[in-house]
Write an enzyme that holds these catalytic residues in place. Structure first.
Site, PDB file in Angstrom:
ATOM      1  N   ASN A 110      68.611  50.389  53.962  1.00  0.00           N
ATOM      2  CA  ASN A 110      69.851  49.674  54.301  1.00  0.00           C
ATOM      3  C   ASN A 110      70.636  49.338  53.052  1.00  0.00           C
ATOM      4  O   ASN A 110      70.069  49.107  51.992  1.00  0.00           O
ATOM      5  CB  ASN A 110      69.536  48.410  55.127  1.00  0.00           C
ATOM      6  CG  ASN A 110      69.364  47.170  54.263  1.00  0.00           C
ATOM      7  OD1 ASN A 110      70.338  46.520  53.882  1.00  0.00           O
ATOM      8  ND2 ASN A 110      68.111  46.846  53.937  1.00  0.00           N
ATOM      9  N   SER A 177      67.992  41.348  46.536  1.00  0.00           N
ATOM     10  CA  SER A 177      68.644  42.385  47.331  1.00  0.00           C
ATOM     11  C   SER A 177      69.272  43.400  46.381  1.00  0.00           C
ATOM     12  O   SER A 177      69.940  43.016  45.424  1.00  0.00           O
ATOM     13  CB  SER A 177      69.742  41.792  48.214  1.00  0.00           C
ATOM     14  OG  SER A 177      70.539  42.845  48.703  1.00  0.00           O
ATOM     15  N   THR A 180      73.840  43.882  46.339  1.00  0.00           N
ATOM     16  CA  THR A 180      74.902  43.073  45.753  1.00  0.00           C
ATOM     17  C   THR A 180      74.842  43.306  44.255  1.00  0.00           C
ATOM     18  O   THR A 180      73.827  42.974  43.624  1.00  0.00           O
ATOM     19  CB  THR A 180      74.706  41.577  46.095  1.00  0.00           C
ATOM     20  OG1 THR A 180      74.833  41.422  47.506  1.00  0.00           O
ATOM     21  CG2 THR A 180      75.718  40.694  45.381  1.00  0.00           C
ATOM     22  N   LYS A 211      62.604  34.790  46.337  1.00  0.00           N
ATOM     23  CA  LYS A 211      62.217  36.101  46.880  1.00  0.00           C
ATOM     24  C   LYS A 211      62.491  37.173  45.844  1.00  0.00           C
ATOM     25  O   LYS A 211      63.620  37.324  45.374  1.00  0.00           O
ATOM     26  CB  LYS A 211      63.005  36.391  48.164  1.00  0.00           C
ATOM     27  CG  LYS A 211      62.607  37.720  48.826  1.00  0.00           C
ATOM     28  CD  LYS A 211      63.163  37.825  50.225  1.00  0.00           C
ATOM     29  CE  LYS A 211      62.825  39.149  50.876  1.00  0.00           C
ATOM     30  NZ  LYS A 211      63.334  39.235  52.249  1.00  0.00           N
ATOM     31  N   ASN A 240      61.204  42.000  48.511  1.00  0.00           N
ATOM     32  CA  ASN A 240      62.380  42.598  49.151  1.00  0.00           C
ATOM     33  C   ASN A 240      62.223  44.128  49.283  1.00  0.00           C
ATOM     34  O   ASN A 240      61.141  44.667  49.071  1.00  0.00           O
ATOM     35  CB  ASN A 240      63.620  42.242  48.331  1.00  0.00           C
ATOM     36  CG  ASN A 240      64.814  41.940  49.226  1.00  0.00           C
ATOM     37  OD1 ASN A 240      65.131  42.736  50.107  1.00  0.00           O
ATOM     38  ND2 ASN A 240      65.456  40.814  49.017  1.00  0.00           N
TER      39      ASN A 240
HETATM   40  C1  FMN Z   1      68.348  46.022  57.741  1.00  0.00           C
HETATM   41  C2  FMN Z   1      67.715  45.074  56.765  1.00  0.00           C
HETATM   42  C3  FMN Z   1      68.436  43.980  56.305  1.00  0.00           C
HETATM   43  C4  FMN Z   1      67.854  43.094  55.401  1.00  0.00           C
HETATM   44  N1  FMN Z   1      68.563  42.001  54.970  1.00  0.00           N
HETATM   45  C5  FMN Z   1      67.971  41.098  54.136  1.00  0.00           C
HETATM   46  C6  FMN Z   1      68.662  39.930  53.724  1.00  0.00           C
HETATM   47  O1  FMN Z   1      69.792  39.658  54.119  1.00  0.00           O
HETATM   48  N2  FMN Z   1      68.024  39.092  52.858  1.00  0.00           N
HETATM   49  C7  FMN Z   1      66.761  39.323  52.405  1.00  0.00           C
HETATM   50  O2  FMN Z   1      66.213  38.519  51.646  1.00  0.00           O
HETATM   51  N3  FMN Z   1      66.077  40.430  52.803  1.00  0.00           N
HETATM   52  C8  FMN Z   1      66.658  41.298  53.647  1.00  0.00           C
HETATM   53  N4  FMN Z   1      65.949  42.414  54.055  1.00  0.00           N
HETATM   54  C9  FMN Z   1      64.601  42.652  53.495  1.00  0.00           C
HETATM   55  C10 FMN Z   1      63.488  42.170  54.432  1.00  0.00           C
HETATM   56  O3  FMN Z   1      63.554  40.783  54.604  1.00  0.00           O
HETATM   57  C11 FMN Z   1      62.115  42.544  53.857  1.00  0.00           C
HETATM   58  O4  FMN Z   1      61.938  41.846  52.646  1.00  0.00           O
HETATM   59  C12 FMN Z   1      61.949  44.047  53.604  1.00  0.00           C
HETATM   60  O5  FMN Z   1      62.602  44.789  54.589  1.00  0.00           O
HETATM   61  C13 FMN Z   1      60.482  44.470  53.577  1.00  0.00           C
HETATM   62  O6  FMN Z   1      59.846  44.174  54.789  1.00  0.00           O
HETATM   63  P1  FMN Z   1      59.636  45.269  55.962  1.00  0.00           P
HETATM   64  O7  FMN Z   1      59.018  46.476  55.336  1.00  0.00           O
HETATM   65  O8  FMN Z   1      58.746  44.586  56.964  1.00  0.00           O
HETATM   66  O9  FMN Z   1      60.990  45.536  56.508  1.00  0.00           O
HETATM   67  C14 FMN Z   1      66.529  43.314  54.942  1.00  0.00           C
HETATM   68  C15 FMN Z   1      65.818  44.417  55.421  1.00  0.00           C
HETATM   69  C16 FMN Z   1      66.381  45.296  56.331  1.00  0.00           C
HETATM   70  C17 FMN Z   1      65.591  46.466  56.831  1.00  0.00           C
END
Ligand code: FMN
Length: 350
Positions: A110, A177, A180, A211, A240
Site C-alpha cells: 500500500n 510509514s 509520507t 511504532k 510497520n
Molecule cells: C492498507 C494498509 C494501511 C496501513 N495503514 C497504516 C497506518 O495508517 N498507520 C500505521 O501505523 N500502519 C499502517 N499499516 C501497517 C499495519 O498497521 C501493519 O503494521 C503492517 O501492515 C504489518 O502487519 P500485517 O502484515 O499484519 O499487515 C497499514 C497497512 C496496510 C496493509
C-alpha cells in the site's frame, strides 16, 4: 463457525482492494457480518500497561483509520483496536490505485499516504463512543501521524496527542510509514529523542508507544531502544510495512509502497526478537507483521511480544481470523502447559 469468507473470496478478489476494504467497513458499521459467539479463555487474558486485554490479538493501524468500527471489530473477537493513523488535518492521501493484493505471496502493498478525516472528526467520534453505555469492553489505541505538507513534525504529533490523549487507552507515535516523505527519518537518534521527549510531555502520563519500521539496521535499533528506555516510552510496536521486496512472485510486486502480510512475517519477527533483547524484556512489545494463524501469533509472543496485531491476514482470511487465532492460541497454550499467555512472553529467550 462457518468460514463464510471462503465463499465470498472469489468475489472479493475481483474487486480493487481499497474498494473491498471500503465495503468491509460499511458491512461492519451496519452489522451486516455474522457476529460470532463470544470466545473467552482466562489463559488469554493479560494486563499490560495497567490495561486488561481479554485476548492478545489486536487490529493493527490502517484498517479503521477514522475510528468508525471499533465496537463491531471488538465484537468479532479482537482484544483491542488501534485507530489511525490520524493526522491533525484531514488529507486525501495519494492518487488511486494505491493498495494492491499480492495474492500468490499472500501479501499486500500500500501507498495510501495517511488518508484520514483528521484528528477533530476522529476525536469527536471517540468522544461519542466513550459516552455511549452500549460500547464493547476492549482496549482502544490511537495511532498518530503527521500531515504531508507539515514541515514541523513535532508540532503535528503534539497536536494529535493533546487532542486524543483522554480519548484512547494508549497513544502511538508512528514514525515508520514509508508513504509520507521524510517520516522514517524521525527514527534517527537525535530526531527521535526530540520527538519522543515532546510527545512524552504532551501525553501527560498516558501510555505512549512508538511504532518502528522492520527495515532498520542493528545500530539504528540500538539507538531506538536506548532512547525508548531513557525517555520512559511505554512500549514499541514492531513494526510497520517494509520496503523490501525479497522473495515476491506476485504480479504487483514492483508497485511502490509498504509491503505487509505473510512475506513480512519472518523479518518482522526477527526485529521483534532483537528489540526484546536490546530492551532486556523491560518494555512491552507489540508484534506485528504477517500474522495469519495462532502458531504465528504464538511465535511472536515467544520471541518477545506481549501483544500481537494484524491487518493483511484479514485480506485473505476475513474478519473471522481473530477468533480463529485466539482459539488456536488457546489450544497451543494448553498443549505447551502455559497457565497464562503472560508466561509465554519471551519464552524463546529463556
Ligand atoms: C492498507 C494498509 C494501511 C496501513 N495503514 C497504516 C497506518 O495508517 N498507520 C500505521 O501505523 N500502519 C499502517 N499499516 C501497517 C499495519 O498497521 C501493519 O503494521 C503492517 O501492515 C504489518 O502487519 P500485517 O502484515 O499484519 O499487515 C497499514 C497497512 C496496510 C496493509
Amino acid at each position: 463457525m462457518v468460514d463464510y469468507y471462503r465463499l465470498v473470496w472469489p468475489l472479493v478478489r475481483q474487486l480493487d482492494s481499497e474498494r473491498a476494504h471500503g465495503l468491509a467497513i460499511t458491512a461492519l458499521k451496519n452489522r451486516l457480518l455474522p457476529i460470532p459467539e463470544p470466545f473467552g479463555d482466562p489463559r488469554l487474558v493479560s494486563r499490560v500497561w495497567g490495561l486488561t486485554f481479554v485476548n492478545p490479538v489486536g487490529l493493527a493501524a490502517g484498517f479503521d483509520k477514522n475510528g468508525e468500527v471499533i465496537d463491531p471489530i471488538l465484537e468479532q473477537g479482537f482484544g483491542f483496536v488501534e485507530v489511525g493513523s490520524v493526522t491533525p488535518k484531514a488529507q486525501p492521501g495519494n492518487p488511486k490505485p494505491r493498495m494492491f493484493r499480492l495474492v500468490d505471496d499472500r501479501g499486500v502493498i500500500n501507498r495510501l499516504g495517511f488518508n484520514n478525516q483528521g484528528i477533530e472528526r476522529v476525536a469527536e467520534r471517540l468522544e461519542r463512543r466513550l459516552s455511549s453505555p452500549g460500547r464493547m469492553p476492549g482496549v482502544v489505541g490511537l495511532n498518530l501521524g503527521k500531515n504531508k505538507d507539515q514541515s514541523d513534525a513535532i508540532a503535528d504529533y503534539v497536536a494529535g496527542i493533546e487532542r486524543g490523549r483522554d480519548l484512547a487507552d494508549y497513544l502511538v507515535v508512528n514514525v515508520s510509514s514509508p508513504n509520507t516523505p521524510g517520516l522514517r527519518a524521525l527514527q534517527g537518534r537525535a530526531a527521535l529523542t526530540s520527538l519522543l521527549v515532546a510527545a512524552r510531555q504532551a501525553a501527560r502520563g498516558k501510555t505512549l508507544l512508538v511504532k518502528i519500521a522492520p527495515d532498520l539496521t542493528e545500530d539504528e535499533l540500538r539507538d531506538i531502544c536506548d532512547v525508548v528506555l531513557e525517555h520512559g516510552i511505554d512500549g514499541i510496536i514492531c513494526g510497520n510495512t517494509t520496503l523490501s521486496r525479497e522473495g515476491l512472485t506476485s504480479r504487483h510486486r514492483d508497485e511502490q509502497g509498504g509491503m505487509s502480510g505473510e512475506p513480512l512475517f519472518r523479518r518482522s519477527t526477527e526485529v521483534l526478537r532483537r528489540v526484546y533483547e536490546l530492551t532486556t524484556g523491560r518494555v512491552p512489545l507489540v508484534g506485528v507483521g504477517g500474522v495469519a494463524s495462532g502458531a504465528q501469533a504464538y511465535a511472536k509472543i515467544r520471541a518477545g511480544a506481549s501483544l500481537v496485531q494484524l491487518y493483511s491476514g484479514l485480506v485473505y482470511g476475513g474478519i473471522g481470523l481473530a477468533l480463529r487465532i485466539n482459539q488456536e492460541l488457546s489450544r497451543i497454550l494448553e498443549k505447551q502447559g502455559f497457565a497464562s499467555i503472560t508466561d509465554a512472553i519471551g519464552a524463546d529467550h529463556r
